[in-house]
Design an enzyme around this catalytic site. Structure first.
Site, PDB file in Angstrom:
ATOM      1  N   HIS A  89       0.824  -1.213   0.000  1.00 57.60           N
ATOM      2  CA  HIS A  89       0.000   0.000   0.000  1.00 57.60           C
ATOM      3  C   HIS A  89       0.857   1.262   0.000  1.00 57.60           C
ATOM      4  O   HIS A  89       0.410   2.321  -0.434  1.00 57.60           O
ATOM      5  CB  HIS A  89      -0.903   0.034   1.235  1.00 57.60           C
ATOM      6  N   HIS A 117       5.803   6.280   7.222  1.00 52.57           N
ATOM      7  CA  HIS A 117       5.428   5.863   5.868  1.00 52.57           C
ATOM      8  C   HIS A 117       4.914   7.076   5.102  1.00 52.57           C
ATOM      9  O   HIS A 117       4.772   8.164   5.674  1.00 52.57           O
ATOM     10  CB  HIS A 117       4.366   4.760   5.923  1.00 52.57           C
ATOM     11  N   HIS A 119       2.290   8.740   1.784  1.00 49.42           N
ATOM     12  CA  HIS A 119       1.145   8.674   0.864  1.00 49.42           C
ATOM     13  C   HIS A 119       1.464   9.643  -0.274  1.00 49.42           C
ATOM     14  O   HIS A 119       1.872  10.778  -0.015  1.00 49.42           O
ATOM     15  CB  HIS A 119      -0.138   9.117   1.564  1.00 49.42           C
ATOM     16  N   GLU A 129      -2.848  13.228   2.210  1.00 48.57           N
ATOM     17  CA  GLU A 129      -4.135  12.807   2.767  1.00 48.57           C
ATOM     18  C   GLU A 129      -4.882  14.023   3.302  1.00 48.57           C
ATOM     19  O   GLU A 129      -6.014  14.282   2.931  1.00 48.57           O
ATOM     20  CB  GLU A 129      -3.901  11.769   3.866  1.00 48.57           C
ATOM     21  N   HIS A 142       3.884  10.307   7.406  1.00 48.58           N
ATOM     22  CA  HIS A 142       3.264  10.025   8.700  1.00 48.58           C
ATOM     23  C   HIS A 142       4.270   9.326   9.600  1.00 48.58           C
ATOM     24  O   HIS A 142       4.710   8.212   9.289  1.00 48.58           O
ATOM     25  CB  HIS A 142       2.024   9.142   8.538  1.00 48.58           C
ATOM     26  N   THR A 222      -5.842   6.322   8.843  1.00 48.73           N
ATOM     27  CA  THR A 222      -6.399   6.636   7.514  1.00 48.73           C
ATOM     28  C   THR A 222      -6.478   5.403   6.618  1.00 48.73           C
ATOM     29  O   THR A 222      -6.806   5.519   5.449  1.00 48.73           O
ATOM     30  CB  THR A 222      -5.566   7.718   6.809  1.00 48.73           C
ATOM     31  N   THR A 223      -6.142   4.239   7.179  1.00 45.20           N
ATOM     32  CA  THR A 223      -6.315   2.973   6.456  1.00 45.20           C
ATOM     33  C   THR A 223      -7.134   2.043   7.341  1.00 45.20           C
ATOM     34  O   THR A 223      -7.152   2.215   8.571  1.00 45.20           O
ATOM     35  CB  THR A 223      -4.950   2.312   6.153  1.00 45.20           C
TER      36      THR A 223
HETATM   37 ZN   LIG Z   1      -0.503   7.203   6.799  1.00 48.84          ZN
END
Ligand SMILES: [Zn+2]
Length: 309
Positions: A89, A117, A119, A129, A142, A222-223
Site C-alpha cells: 500500500h 510511511h 502517501h 491525505e 506520517h 487513515t487505512t
Molecule cells: Zn498514513
C-alpha cells in the site's frame, strides 16, 4: 436433500467468512476501494471522527496553549535497526528498537516512534491525505508513535490515546533532498509488494520540516481498520523534494504489480470536531469572534423578548 446440503454449505461458508470480513484485503480503488471501507470495515471506518480531514481556515482556531514539541533521541541512531518495506500500500520504514520519543506539543504523554510511511499521488497535483483549504500536496509523511504508557504498539491500540501521528506535507523543489535520497537508494530493493530490506538509520529530525507551526485534531487511522485512536499533528512547514525523487515513489508496485500511486484516503467529514493551531492566522476562526457572535445572539434574543412586552 441436495438443497438442504447446499444450504448447509452456504451457511458454513458464511460463518467461516464472516469473522474475517473485517480485516479483509483493502485497496484504494476497485472492488475494495476507499468508498467501500465503511461497508467492509463497519466497526470503525464508518465512524464520526475519521481521518484525514481538510484543514480549512474557517474551521481552525488558534490555541496559544499548544506547546512546542520535544523530540528525544530523534538524532540518536545507535543500536537502532530500520527495515524499509513495501507493504503493498505504501513505502514504510519500521523502527525495530530504539528510543526515539516525542513529548510536549500538548500530547499529554510520551510517544515512541514505531514506523513512518508515505502517501503520494500519480502526479504532483495530489497525493497528501490532509488538505489545507482544499489544496493537496504531492506527498505526506506520517510518523506513527505509540503512547509509552501502554508498553508496545500492539497493547496500545484499544485506547483512544493510543497513537500520536506526526504528519508533514511535501512540496516540489528543484533541489534533491539528500536525506530523502538515503531512503530512495533502497527503493530498488523494495520494488514489489512484500519486499523489504534493512537500511542504515538517519536522524529523523533531518527529514522533518519546522515543527513550531502545527494543526491539532482528534481522528483515526487513515487505512482500515480506521480506529479512532489518533491524536493528529499536521505541520504547516513543508519538506522539500525534487520531482525526480517523487517519481521513485511512483515506480513502486503493489502485490498485483500495479503502480502504487494515489494511496491516499479522501478527506472525511469534520462532524463538529475542533481543529486547533499552534500559530495565528488572520483567516482562522477567532475564539473571541465566537464569544462576540454569542453575545450578539443573546442580545438580539433579549431585544426580541423585550419587544413583546
Ligand atoms: Zn498514513
Amino acid at each position: 436433500m441436495a438443497s438442504s446440503y447446499f444450504a448447509l454449505v452456504v451457511l458454513l461458508l458464511y460463518l467461516v467468512r464472516t469473522p474475517f470480513a473485517e480485516g479483509a484485503e483493502w485497496t484504494y480503488t476497485g472492488e475494495h476501494g476507499v468508498d467501500q471501507w465503511a461497508k467492509d470495515f463497519p466497526s470503525y471506518c464508518s465512524g464520526q471522527s475519521q481521518s484525514p480531514i481538510d484543514l480549512e481556515a474557517s474551521q481552525v482556531t488558534y490555541d496559544s496553549d499548544l506547546q512546542p514539541f520535544t523530540f528525544s533521541n530523534f538524532d540518536n541512531t545507535n543500536g537502532i535497526t530500520w527495515t524499509l518495506l513495501n507493504n503493498g500500500h505504501a513505502a514504510q520504514v519500521s523502527i525495530g528498537s530504539g528510543t526515539m520519543q516525542v513529548s510536549g506539543g500538548s500530547l499529554g504523554g510520551t510517544y515512541q516512534v514505531a514506523q513512518f510511511h508515505f502517501h503520494w499521488g500519480s502526479d504532483s497535483t495530489k497525493g497528501s491525505e490532509h488538505t489545507v483549504n482544499g489544496l493537496a500536496y504531492p506527498m505526506e509523511l506520517h510518523i506513527v508513535c505509540f503512547n509509552t504508557k501502554y508498553g508496545n504498539i500492539g497493547d496500545s491500540l484499544a485506547n483512544p490515546d493510543a497513537l500520536a501521528v506526526l504528519g508533514f506535507f511535501f512540496e516540489i523543489s528543484s533541489n534533491t533532498n539528500p536525506t530523502m535520497q538515503k531512503l530512495l537508494d533502497g527503493f530498488p530493493n523494495i520494488k514489489y509488494g512484500g519486499n523489504q530490506t534493512s537500511m542504515t538509520p538517519f536522524a529523523l529530525t533531518n527529514m522533518m520540516a519546522g515543527s513550531s507551526r502545527y494543526f491539532r485534531y482528534r481522528g483515526g487511522l487513515t487505512t482500515p481498520t480506521c480506529n479512532e485512536i489518533v491524536t493528529w499533528t499536521v505541520f504547516r512547514d513543508t519538506i522539500k523534494i525534487s520531482e525526480t525523487q517523487m517519481n521513485a515513489f511512483r515506480m513502486l508496485l503493489d502485490t498485483q504489480n500495479n503502480e502504487i500511486v494515489n494511496n491516499y484516503r479522501p478527506v472525511q467529514p469534520l462532524n463538529g470536531r475542533s481543529i486547533r493551531a499552534s500559530y495565528d492566522d488572520e483567516n482562522f476562526a477567532s475564539a473571541s469572534g465566537l464569544v462576540f457572535n454569542s453575545l450578539v445572539l443573546v442580545s438580539s434574543y433579549l431585544v426580541s423578548c423585550m419587544c413583546r412586552f
